[in-house]
Write a protein that holds these residues in place. Sequence first.
Motif, PDB file in Angstrom:
ATOM      1  N   CYS A  80     -35.198  16.679 -26.402  1.00  0.00           N
ATOM      2  CA  CYS A  80     -33.834  16.960 -25.943  1.00  0.00           C
ATOM      3  C   CYS A  80     -33.179  18.138 -26.646  1.00  0.00           C
ATOM      4  O   CYS A  80     -31.947  18.167 -26.780  1.00  0.00           O
ATOM      5  N   ASP A  81     -33.958  19.104 -27.103  1.00  0.00           N
ATOM      6  CA  ASP A  81     -33.352  20.273 -27.751  1.00  0.00           C
ATOM      7  C   ASP A  81     -32.347  20.948 -26.826  1.00  0.00           C
ATOM      8  O   ASP A  81     -32.490  20.918 -25.604  1.00  0.00           O
ATOM      9  N   ARG A 270     -28.624  24.325 -31.692  1.00  0.00           N
ATOM     10  CA  ARG A 270     -28.820  25.711 -32.093  1.00  0.00           C
ATOM     11  C   ARG A 270     -28.381  25.942 -33.543  1.00  0.00           C
ATOM     12  O   ARG A 270     -29.051  26.650 -34.298  1.00  0.00           O
ATOM     13  N   GLY A 271     -27.270  25.337 -33.931  1.00  0.00           N
ATOM     14  CA  GLY A 271     -26.772  25.539 -35.282  1.00  0.00           C
ATOM     15  C   GLY A 271     -27.664  24.944 -36.353  1.00  0.00           C
ATOM     16  O   GLY A 271     -27.657  25.386 -37.503  1.00  0.00           O
ATOM     17  N   VAL A 273     -31.019  24.923 -36.390  1.00  0.00           N
ATOM     18  CA  VAL A 273     -32.292  25.627 -36.599  1.00  0.00           C
ATOM     19  C   VAL A 273     -32.099  27.109 -36.895  1.00  0.00           C
ATOM     20  O   VAL A 273     -33.067  27.823 -37.138  1.00  0.00           O
ATOM     21  N   GLY A 274     -30.853  27.584 -36.876  1.00  0.00           N
ATOM     22  CA  GLY A 274     -30.566  28.957 -37.258  1.00  0.00           C
ATOM     23  C   GLY A 274     -31.090  30.009 -36.300  1.00  0.00           C
ATOM     24  O   GLY A 274     -31.388  31.128 -36.718  1.00  0.00           O
ATOM     25  N   VAL A 275     -31.229  29.658 -35.011  1.00  0.00           N
ATOM     26  CA  VAL A 275     -31.700  30.615 -34.020  1.00  0.00           C
ATOM     27  C   VAL A 275     -30.508  31.401 -33.479  1.00  0.00           C
ATOM     28  O   VAL A 275     -29.635  30.840 -32.822  1.00  0.00           O
ATOM     29  N   GLN A 276     -30.454  32.684 -33.778  1.00  0.00           N
ATOM     30  CA  GLN A 276     -29.374  33.536 -33.311  1.00  0.00           C
ATOM     31  C   GLN A 276     -29.963  34.772 -32.630  1.00  0.00           C
ATOM     32  O   GLN A 276     -30.953  35.326 -33.090  1.00  0.00           O
ATOM     33  N   LEU A 277     -29.336  35.177 -31.547  1.00  0.00           N
ATOM     34  CA  LEU A 277     -29.778  36.378 -30.837  1.00  0.00           C
ATOM     35  C   LEU A 277     -28.661  37.417 -30.836  1.00  0.00           C
ATOM     36  O   LEU A 277     -27.477  37.057 -30.836  1.00  0.00           O
ATOM     37  N   PRO A 278     -29.024  38.694 -30.820  1.00  0.00           N
ATOM     38  CA  PRO A 278     -27.993  39.729 -30.714  1.00  0.00           C
ATOM     39  C   PRO A 278     -27.315  39.655 -29.352  1.00  0.00           C
ATOM     40  O   PRO A 278     -27.855  39.055 -28.422  1.00  0.00           O
ATOM     41  N   PRO A 279     -26.154  40.268 -29.198  1.00  0.00           N
ATOM     42  CA  PRO A 279     -25.452  40.200 -27.903  1.00  0.00           C
ATOM     43  C   PRO A 279     -26.204  40.952 -26.816  1.00  0.00           C
ATOM     44  O   PRO A 279     -27.042  41.816 -27.101  1.00  0.00           O
ATOM     45  N   ALA A 591     -21.354  15.304 -28.691  1.00  0.00           N
ATOM     46  CA  ALA A 591     -20.551  14.270 -29.334  1.00  0.00           C
ATOM     47  C   ALA A 591     -21.323  12.962 -29.465  1.00  0.00           C
ATOM     48  O   ALA A 591     -21.180  12.232 -30.443  1.00  0.00           O
ATOM     49  N   LEU A 592     -22.169  12.691 -28.492  1.00  0.00           N
ATOM     50  CA  LEU A 592     -22.909  11.432 -28.450  1.00  0.00           C
ATOM     51  C   LEU A 592     -24.038  11.398 -29.466  1.00  0.00           C
ATOM     52  O   LEU A 592     -24.248  10.403 -30.168  1.00  0.00           O
ATOM     53  N   PHE A 593     -24.780  12.522 -29.571  1.00  0.00           N
ATOM     54  CA  PHE A 593     -25.993  12.517 -30.389  1.00  0.00           C
ATOM     55  C   PHE A 593     -25.866  13.298 -31.690  1.00  0.00           C
ATOM     56  O   PHE A 593     -26.548  12.990 -32.658  1.00  0.00           O
ATOM     57  N   GLY A 594     -24.999  14.331 -31.700  1.00  0.00           N
ATOM     58  CA  GLY A 594     -24.790  15.096 -32.924  1.00  0.00           C
ATOM     59  C   GLY A 594     -26.085  15.561 -33.538  1.00  0.00           C
ATOM     60  O   GLY A 594     -26.939  16.144 -32.881  1.00  0.00           O
TER      61      GLY A 594
END
Length: 600
Positions: A80-81, A270-271, A273-279, A591-594
């Motif tokens: 469920c990622d 996303r927060g 695992v630290g996966v960030q992409l440029p705009p 909210a449900l799974f956090g």
Amino acid sequence: MIDVNPHFTDRTALVLEAAATSRFLSPDQYRLQLAAERLALIAGFDELICLDALRFQPFDYQIHAARTALRRFRGRGLLCDEVGLGKTIEAGLVLKEYLARQMVSRVLIVAPPALVEQWREELAAKFNLPDFVTSADAEFREHGAGAWSRFPRVIASLATARRAEHRAQIETILYDLVVVDEAHHLKNRASVSWKFVNSLQKKYLLLLTATPVQNSLDELYNLITLLKPGQLKTPREFQRQFVVQGDPRQPKNRGRLRELLADVMVRHARGQVGVQLPPRRAHTLRLSLSPDERALYDDASTLIRACLLPATADDVPAGEPAVGGASRGPGVKGATRFALQTLQREIGSSSHAARPTLLSLAELPALGRHRARLRELADRAAQVKTWAKAEALEKLLSHNRGEKILLFTHFRRTLDQLAARLTALGHNFVVYHGGLSTADKNAAVERFEREAQILLSTEAAGEGRNLQFCQTLVNFDLPWNPLRIEQRVGRVHRIGQARPVDIYNLSAGGTIEDYLLDILDRKVNMFELVIGEMDMILGELTEERDFEDLLFEVWTQARTEGEVRAAMEQLGDSLAAARAQYQKTREYDEALFGQDFVAD
């Protein structure tokens, strides 16, 4: 004196005795014995033996999720990622590991229609699993219903697989592993889809969805019951123990529910695992067709609408059958309708791309009443000298001389014309299309990365290629399915991209592509969504049919520009409502799974 292991000397004596008496295993027995000995050295799934055989490097969290599915869930789990984190990769790791351990042979993957081909590409390109077929392949279809048992590794859409004639065959097959992508479509246990998946004979089952709960906790119960019947007890007991009375969305006894779900569910945000992409920045370059192009586009569109109308007895030339019967016929069907849809798309790409289709349509008995008009349009297409889109592209390229550019067109004929034009202008480019061999495709990408400025490609560049060294994408023509647009963008705007990405869409005013771009940009802000979110938005809107069919129907049923504008606005409003619903669902699931179900 050297100590000798007695067990070793006993084994040595046995080997020598077998050799002396010529008691050798057959080659097949030897290979099986060797594989068994190797697997016996590996304790459980603490170590994944498939990693060295991959063609990419998965992230740690993806490996952990796969290990959790193998070790704790025992091959029956809910991945469920959040959108864009790689549930497909995690499922592929589980599949590859089972195959490496020879624990799986027969596999069925069920996905939305627009993702079927993407699944095949990912498995081939990343996991070196090129032997999957899809239910749309000619080699599959030529075997009829018997194809399901003939081919051991199949990817199909849920809508195709659950059809009665296919379901009857599929339910007789013993599957080692079944994977269901976008499994939230199974949220209702009274639905045909839920009953179909539940009826499958399967050892292992993976369900993939970013939003396991959309409306009520009962949907979560239904998904878990597919995986492990009884895990959440009976529906009545689940409601009594875990759902607040009078509010089907609100859980109670969260601690105990969390314990039960941890046996079957893994989820990353996303927060975490630290996966960030440029705009990424989208630019729509709206242009005007020349008078000849405009007249051809409008006349072809009018004729396409006329071809889709039912024939009457007076319309049909002597000796030719009416489509579906005179006066009461439903209009063209199947392959003819698809050809008309292709023509509408081609005419928005280039006049010359449309000409062969116009001539082919003129030869169809079903369109005999329009034969003369089709041939006339084919002649006019050959005589058009201007090409407004190509001229706009030339200006764009002149302003981006220093940038690597991935240039997409859907049609091979358009690609060939553009290649000739780019050659004449002296651009350094390389072509990439489905007709190339694997070696030629690899060479094209290598040359693009090394020294060519432009990769001129059909949709074939969606075959799992990593093109993060490129930051500019040009859509010369647009797929009508937003998921295909998203897949194009995903070739360059993906993990590993270090710089902002620019996307240029060429759009001629008053065309179907222009209306599509308008509603995608204005109603859902598509080009700012995370890759994968568009599929979530379209899911509820187009569960039973492709979006491009819906778009084509809206276009062809309108008779005036005002009707087109109103119908497109209504379609855009439906998309906006679907996005709003998706956003609510996403917030509810968070909210449900956090952070309760992160893989160890």
